[in-house]
Design an enzyme around this catalytic site. Structure first.
Site, PDB file in Angstrom:
ATOM      1  N   CYS A  71       6.065  -0.363   6.944  1.00 21.85           N
ATOM      2  CA  CYS A  71       5.680   0.813   6.154  1.00 21.85           C
ATOM      3  C   CYS A  71       6.844   1.201   5.254  1.00 21.85           C
ATOM      4  O   CYS A  71       7.989   1.200   5.696  1.00 21.85           O
ATOM      5  CB  CYS A  71       5.338   1.961   7.105  1.00 21.85           C
ATOM      6  SG  CYS A  71       4.884   3.482   6.258  1.00 21.85           S
ATOM      7  N   LEU A  72       6.551   1.536   4.001  1.00 22.77           N
ATOM      8  CA  LEU A  72       7.612   1.935   3.075  1.00 22.77           C
ATOM      9  C   LEU A  72       8.324   3.199   3.551  1.00 22.77           C
ATOM     10  O   LEU A  72       9.456   3.454   3.155  1.00 22.77           O
ATOM     11  CB  LEU A  72       7.038   2.162   1.668  1.00 22.77           C
ATOM     12  CG  LEU A  72       6.528   0.910   0.945  1.00 22.77           C
ATOM     13  CD1 LEU A  72       5.927   1.285  -0.407  1.00 22.77           C
ATOM     14  CD2 LEU A  72       7.629  -0.122   0.778  1.00 22.77           C
ATOM     15  N   GLY A 107       0.832  -1.197   0.000  1.00 25.52           N
ATOM     16  CA  GLY A 107       0.000   0.000   0.000  1.00 25.52           C
ATOM     17  C   GLY A 107       0.866   1.245   0.000  1.00 25.52           C
ATOM     18  O   GLY A 107       2.009   1.215   0.454  1.00 25.52           O
ATOM     19  N   HIS A 110      -2.125   7.530   7.126  1.00 26.73           N
ATOM     20  CA  HIS A 110      -1.148   8.398   6.451  1.00 26.73           C
ATOM     21  C   HIS A 110      -1.820   9.691   5.984  1.00 26.73           C
ATOM     22  O   HIS A 110      -1.227  10.764   6.075  1.00 26.73           O
ATOM     23  CB  HIS A 110      -0.556   7.691   5.224  1.00 26.73           C
ATOM     24  CG  HIS A 110       0.601   6.784   5.533  1.00 26.73           C
ATOM     25  ND1 HIS A 110       1.754   7.211   6.148  1.00 26.73           N
ATOM     26  CD2 HIS A 110       0.775   5.463   5.294  1.00 26.73           C
ATOM     27  CE1 HIS A 110       2.596   6.186   6.266  1.00 26.73           C
ATOM     28  NE2 HIS A 110       2.032   5.114   5.767  1.00 26.73           N
ATOM     29  N   HIS A 122      -4.210   1.471   7.789  1.00 25.71           N
ATOM     30  CA  HIS A 122      -2.838   1.998   7.822  1.00 25.71           C
ATOM     31  C   HIS A 122      -2.680   3.160   6.835  1.00 25.71           C
ATOM     32  O   HIS A 122      -2.153   4.220   7.189  1.00 25.71           O
ATOM     33  CB  HIS A 122      -1.870   0.845   7.499  1.00 25.71           C
ATOM     34  CG  HIS A 122      -0.433   1.250   7.375  1.00 25.71           C
ATOM     35  ND1 HIS A 122       0.535   0.792   8.237  1.00 25.71           N
ATOM     36  CD2 HIS A 122       0.208   2.049   6.483  1.00 25.71           C
ATOM     37  CE1 HIS A 122       1.710   1.320   7.888  1.00 25.71           C
ATOM     38  NE2 HIS A 122       1.536   2.075   6.813  1.00 25.71           N
ATOM     39  N   GLU A 123      -3.167   2.962   5.608  1.00 31.84           N
ATOM     40  CA  GLU A 123      -2.998   3.997   4.577  1.00 31.84           C
ATOM     41  C   GLU A 123      -3.859   5.213   4.872  1.00 31.84           C
ATOM     42  O   GLU A 123      -3.449   6.348   4.626  1.00 31.84           O
ATOM     43  CB  GLU A 123      -3.320   3.441   3.179  1.00 31.84           C
ATOM     44  CG  GLU A 123      -2.491   2.235   2.743  1.00 31.84           C
ATOM     45  CD  GLU A 123      -0.993   2.442   2.873  1.00 31.84           C
ATOM     46  OE1 GLU A 123      -0.513   3.579   2.768  1.00 31.84           O
ATOM     47  OE2 GLU A 123      -0.283   1.436   3.091  1.00 31.84           O
ATOM     48  N   GLN A 141       2.848   9.894   1.323  1.00 29.85           N
ATOM     49  CA  GLN A 141       4.205   9.333   1.357  1.00 29.85           C
ATOM     50  C   GLN A 141       5.055   9.770   0.163  1.00 29.85           C
ATOM     51  O   GLN A 141       6.276   9.641   0.201  1.00 29.85           O
ATOM     52  CB  GLN A 141       4.154   7.800   1.394  1.00 29.85           C
ATOM     53  CG  GLN A 141       3.558   7.256   2.680  1.00 29.85           C
ATOM     54  CD  GLN A 141       3.422   5.746   2.609  1.00 29.85           C
ATOM     55  OE1 GLN A 141       2.417   5.236   2.118  1.00 29.85           O
ATOM     56  NE2 GLN A 141       4.429   5.034   3.075  1.00 29.85           N
TER      57      GLN A 141
HETATM   58 NI    NI Z   1       2.795   3.201   5.564  1.00 23.27          NI
END
Ligand code: NI
Length: 169
Positions: free
Chosen positions: A92-93, A46, A138, A134-135, A51
């Site tokens: 998480c990226l 995701g 963000h 989660h997304e 991000q």
């Molecule tokens: Ni993330």
């Protein structure tokens, strides 16, 4: 195809609250394609626009094993959440190499526009439900490590800053 740079925690831009996407136009279509390329390239499941330093309510997800079921959620809202929550190991990226437990609703229903601007409801459980929550965090300027204890978060912050210093040498 374009890969977008991913912001790394504790970059303050990750704390910005995203604005509603006004129209799903050519600019948004390009952004979606670039975000999907970026997510697949980084082997993520995701990615939120936040991000990649675009502060609009847009997320892309693919939790499929074959990495061939992209899901686009524009202006997502949770319209239902299960009563039960469970602890799930997340990464998480924007926080590479860090995995830790976060409590999430077992299941959620989200209303969102798809990549064509059509309103739809996604009924999610399991990994997809976790990923959507989660997304969406963000988009509110929240990174998953903010659910952890101040001690753990401090350690992660130090580790991330140290990794970045070593990269820039
Ligand atoms: Ni993330």
């Amino acid at each position: 195809m374009a890969l977008l740079p991913i912001l790394c925690y504790p970059d303050p831009r990750l704390q910005k609250v995203a604005k509603t996407v006004a129209t799903v136009d050519a600019r948004v279509t390009t952004l979606i394609a670039d975000m999907l390329d970026t997510m697949y390239e980084a082997s993520g499941i995701g990615l939120a626009a936040t991000q990649v330093d675009v502060h609009e309510r847009l997320i892309v997800i693919d939790v499929s094993e074959e990495r061939d079921q992209p899901l686009v959620l524009i202006n997502p809202e949770l319209i239902w959440t299960s009563e039960d929550k469970h602890l799930n190991e997340e990464g998480c990226l924007s926080v590479p190499g860090i995995y830790d437990g976060v409590e999430r609703f077992n299941a959620v229903h989200a209303r969102a526009l798809d990549e064509h601007g059509q309103s739809r409801v996604i009924e999610a459980d399991g990994l997809l439900a976790v990923c959507i929550q989660h997304e969406m965090d963000h988009l509110m300027g929240k990174v998953f490590v903010e659910y952890l204890s101040p001690l753990k978060r401090g350690r992660i912050k130090t580790k991330m800053l140290k990794a970045r210093r070593e990269e820039s040498v």
